[in-house]
Enzyme design. Structure first.
Site, PDB file in Angstrom:
ATOM      1  N   SER A   8       0.838  -1.202   0.000  1.00 18.89           N
ATOM      2  CA  SER A   8       0.000   0.000   0.000  1.00 18.89           C
ATOM      3  C   SER A   8       0.870   1.249   0.000  1.00 18.89           C
ATOM      4  O   SER A   8       1.657   1.477   0.920  1.00 18.89           O
ATOM      5  CB  SER A   8      -0.925   0.013   1.215  1.00 18.89           C
ATOM      6  OG  SER A   8      -1.483   1.306   1.348  1.00 18.89           O
ATOM      7  N   HIS A  33      -1.326  -1.424  -4.182  1.00 22.71           N
ATOM      8  CA  HIS A  33      -2.605  -1.049  -3.554  1.00 22.71           C
ATOM      9  C   HIS A  33      -2.636   0.466  -3.350  1.00 22.71           C
ATOM     10  O   HIS A  33      -1.722   1.037  -2.743  1.00 22.71           O
ATOM     11  CB  HIS A  33      -2.726  -1.792  -2.227  1.00 22.71           C
ATOM     12  CG  HIS A  33      -4.038  -1.622  -1.535  1.00 22.71           C
ATOM     13  ND1 HIS A  33      -5.155  -2.366  -1.851  1.00 22.71           N
ATOM     14  CD2 HIS A  33      -4.415  -0.809  -0.513  1.00 22.71           C
ATOM     15  CE1 HIS A  33      -6.154  -2.014  -1.060  1.00 22.71           C
ATOM     16  NE2 HIS A  33      -5.734  -1.065  -0.233  1.00 22.71           N
ATOM     17  N   ASP A  35      -4.832   3.649  -1.925  1.00 16.79           N
ATOM     18  CA  ASP A  35      -5.909   3.994  -1.003  1.00 16.79           C
ATOM     19  C   ASP A  35      -6.399   5.420  -1.240  1.00 16.79           C
ATOM     20  O   ASP A  35      -5.681   6.379  -0.948  1.00 16.79           O
ATOM     21  CB  ASP A  35      -5.411   3.866   0.439  1.00 16.79           C
ATOM     22  CG  ASP A  35      -5.178   2.419   0.824  1.00 16.79           C
ATOM     23  OD1 ASP A  35      -6.140   1.637   0.781  1.00 16.79           O
ATOM     24  OD2 ASP A  35      -4.016   2.073   1.151  1.00 16.79           O
ATOM     25  N   MET A  37      -8.946   8.321  -0.225  1.00 14.14           N
ATOM     26  CA  MET A  37      -9.771   8.729   0.928  1.00 14.14           C
ATOM     27  C   MET A  37     -10.273  10.158   0.727  1.00 14.14           C
ATOM     28  O   MET A  37      -9.514  11.020   0.281  1.00 14.14           O
ATOM     29  CB  MET A  37      -8.931   8.684   2.202  1.00 14.14           C
ATOM     30  CG  MET A  37      -8.279   7.344   2.461  1.00 14.14           C
ATOM     31  SD  MET A  37      -7.287   7.416   3.952  1.00 14.14           S
ATOM     32  CE  MET A  37      -6.654   5.725   3.977  1.00 14.14           C
ATOM     33  N   HIS A  66      -8.459   1.137  -3.932  1.00 12.20           N
ATOM     34  CA  HIS A  66      -9.410   0.957  -2.827  1.00 12.20           C
ATOM     35  C   HIS A  66     -10.047   2.309  -2.530  1.00 12.20           C
ATOM     36  O   HIS A  66      -9.402   3.201  -1.989  1.00 12.20           O
ATOM     37  CB  HIS A  66      -8.616   0.417  -1.617  1.00 12.20           C
ATOM     38  CG  HIS A  66      -9.410   0.268  -0.373  1.00 12.20           C
ATOM     39  ND1 HIS A  66      -8.808   0.062   0.864  1.00 12.20           N
ATOM     40  CD2 HIS A  66     -10.747   0.275  -0.134  1.00 12.20           C
ATOM     41  CE1 HIS A  66      -9.741  -0.037   1.785  1.00 12.20           C
ATOM     42  NE2 HIS A  66     -10.918   0.088   1.218  1.00 12.20           N
ATOM     43  N   MET A  68     -12.165   4.682  -0.520  1.00  9.32           N
ATOM     44  CA  MET A  68     -12.803   4.958   0.769  1.00  9.32           C
ATOM     45  C   MET A  68     -13.456   6.333   0.645  1.00  9.32           C
ATOM     46  O   MET A  68     -13.032   7.318   1.256  1.00  9.32           O
ATOM     47  CB  MET A  68     -11.753   4.919   1.889  1.00  9.32           C
ATOM     48  CG  MET A  68     -11.338   3.493   2.224  1.00  9.32           C
ATOM     49  SD  MET A  68      -9.760   3.413   3.068  1.00  9.32           S
ATOM     50  CE  MET A  68      -8.666   3.432   1.653  1.00  9.32           C
ATOM     51  N   MET A 137     -11.684  -5.564   5.589  1.00  9.81           N
ATOM     52  CA  MET A 137     -10.890  -4.595   6.356  1.00  9.81           C
ATOM     53  C   MET A 137     -10.567  -5.215   7.720  1.00  9.81           C
ATOM     54  O   MET A 137     -11.470  -5.581   8.470  1.00  9.81           O
ATOM     55  CB  MET A 137     -11.656  -3.292   6.546  1.00  9.81           C
ATOM     56  CG  MET A 137     -11.827  -2.453   5.289  1.00  9.81           C
ATOM     57  SD  MET A 137     -10.305  -2.105   4.390  1.00  9.81           S
ATOM     58  CE  MET A 137      -9.313  -1.303   5.638  1.00  9.81           C
ATOM     59  N   ASP A 175      -6.888  -6.316   4.399  1.00  8.60           N
ATOM     60  CA  ASP A 175      -6.308  -4.972   4.370  1.00  8.60           C
ATOM     61  C   ASP A 175      -6.276  -4.368   5.772  1.00  8.60           C
ATOM     62  O   ASP A 175      -7.328  -4.043   6.337  1.00  8.60           O
ATOM     63  CB  ASP A 175      -7.143  -4.100   3.426  1.00  8.60           C
ATOM     64  CG  ASP A 175      -6.511  -2.731   3.187  1.00  8.60           C
ATOM     65  OD1 ASP A 175      -5.404  -2.480   3.709  1.00  8.60           O
ATOM     66  OD2 ASP A 175      -7.152  -1.923   2.489  1.00  8.60           O
TER      67      ASP A 175
HETATM   68  C1  DX5 Z   1      -6.372   1.663   5.567  1.00 11.72           C
HETATM   69  C2  DX5 Z   1      -5.989   1.308   4.182  1.00 11.72           C
HETATM   70  C3  DX5 Z   1      -4.888   0.333   4.106  1.00 11.72           C
HETATM   71  C4  DX5 Z   1      -3.606   0.785   4.732  1.00 11.72           C
HETATM   72  C5  DX5 Z   1      -2.975  -0.425   5.308  1.00 11.72           C
HETATM   73  O1  DX5 Z   1      -7.533   2.398   5.582  1.00 11.72           O
HETATM   74  O2  DX5 Z   1      -7.075   0.781   3.464  1.00 11.72           O
HETATM   75  O3  DX5 Z   1      -4.668  -0.134   2.774  1.00 11.72           O
HETATM   76  O4  DX5 Z   1      -2.725   1.403   3.840  1.00 11.72           O
HETATM   77  O5  DX5 Z   1      -1.885  -0.019   6.028  1.00 11.72           O
HETATM   78  P1  DX5 Z   1      -1.149  -0.980   7.056  1.00 11.72           P
HETATM   79  O6  DX5 Z   1      -0.651  -2.153   6.294  1.00 11.72           O
HETATM   80  O7  DX5 Z   1      -0.054  -0.107   7.575  1.00 11.72           O
HETATM   81  O8  DX5 Z   1      -2.149  -1.353   8.128  1.00 11.72           O
HETATM   82 ZN    ZN Z   2      -6.629  -0.184   1.484  1.00 12.22          ZN
END
Ligand code: DX5
Ligand code: ZN
Length: 216
Positions: A8, A33, A35, A37, A66, A68, A137, A175
């Site tokens: 990620s 990956h 993320d 947000m 991903h 969010m 998650m 994740d």
């Molecule tokens: C959290 C994200 C993850 C995050 C995971 O909301 O969706 O993908 O980057 O990070 P680690 O591996 O540090 O928990």
């Molecule tokens: Zn993620």
């Protein structure tokens, strides 16, 4: 099938994303990956399609995006145009999940559905046959570096059972809080894809960390 590591980018140095992407490009991880947000669905803001488009030039690895964000259906074409291969939306953010999944596939991407830690696997019963991936998650979404929630093991087993009962073909992605201490156990319980941010980018040798998770 061997499991897939998806580092990620959230835990990488945002001032040097090209280096982070090239590092993953030269690693054993087939996916990256990403993320996204929006500060509404989760209490954090990260990056969006322009950043994904900019890093797309630096690797051919699979872009596992991903979302969010609320109203993800509004941005499907934007993420496709930025170079997304696989697009995952949250079940909690989609009133018309079936329609959104069909739109993602029609746009030429693989469709994934993510579940927050409190959302039961059973809510996927009538969509499981239509999707390519379920992202469980294992932390509350929004931040990297959080602790793994152990109830995830039970959810992986329930999801495996649902996939098998329905004759579905989707991948199980985990994740949050994934690292060398739990990777093998997650794969043993039936995980196909392991997302790892902190346990990759906040180590002295991220490529070696990826290799370690790959061998788990
Ligand atoms: C959290 C994200 C993850 C995050 C995971 O909301 O969706 O993908 O980057 O990070 P680690 O591996 O540090 O928990
Ligand atoms: Zn993620």
């Amino acid at each position: 099938m061997p499991h897939i590591i998806a580092p990620s980018l959230l835990s990488a140095d945002f001032a040097n994303l090209q280096a982070a992407v090239e590092l993953v490009d030269h690693s054993a991880a087939p996916w990256l990956h990403l993320d996204v947000m929006d500060g509404v669905f989760v209490p954090n803001i990260s990056f969006g399609p322009p950043v994904i488009k900019a890093i797309r030039k630096h690797t051919k690895k699979v872009f596992d995006v991903h979302l969010m964000i609320v109203e993800p259906q509004k941005y499907i074409e934007d993420f496709r145009a930025a170079g997304t291969d696989r697009l995952t939306v949250h079940i909690e953010a989609c009133t018309h999940l079936h329609r959104t999944v069909q739109a993602i596939k029609k746009a030429g991407m693989r469709a994934g559905v993510a579940l927050n830690p409190h959302t039961p696997v059973g809510t996927l019963e009538d969509i499981i046959g239509d999707i390519d991936l379920v992202c469980l998650m294992s932390v509350n979404p929004g931040f990297g570096g959080q602790s793994f929630i152990p109830n995830t093991y039970r959810k992986i087993m329930a999801l495996r059972e649902l996939i098998s009962t329905r004759g579905a073909h989707c991948l199980i992605e985990i994740d949050g809080g994934v690292g060398p201490d739990n990777a093998a156990e997650l794969v043993g319980h039936g995980a196909d894809v392991l997302v790892a941010g902190n346990s990759v980018f906040n180590t002295a040798d991220p490529v070696a960390a990826i290799a370690g998770l790959n061998a788990a």
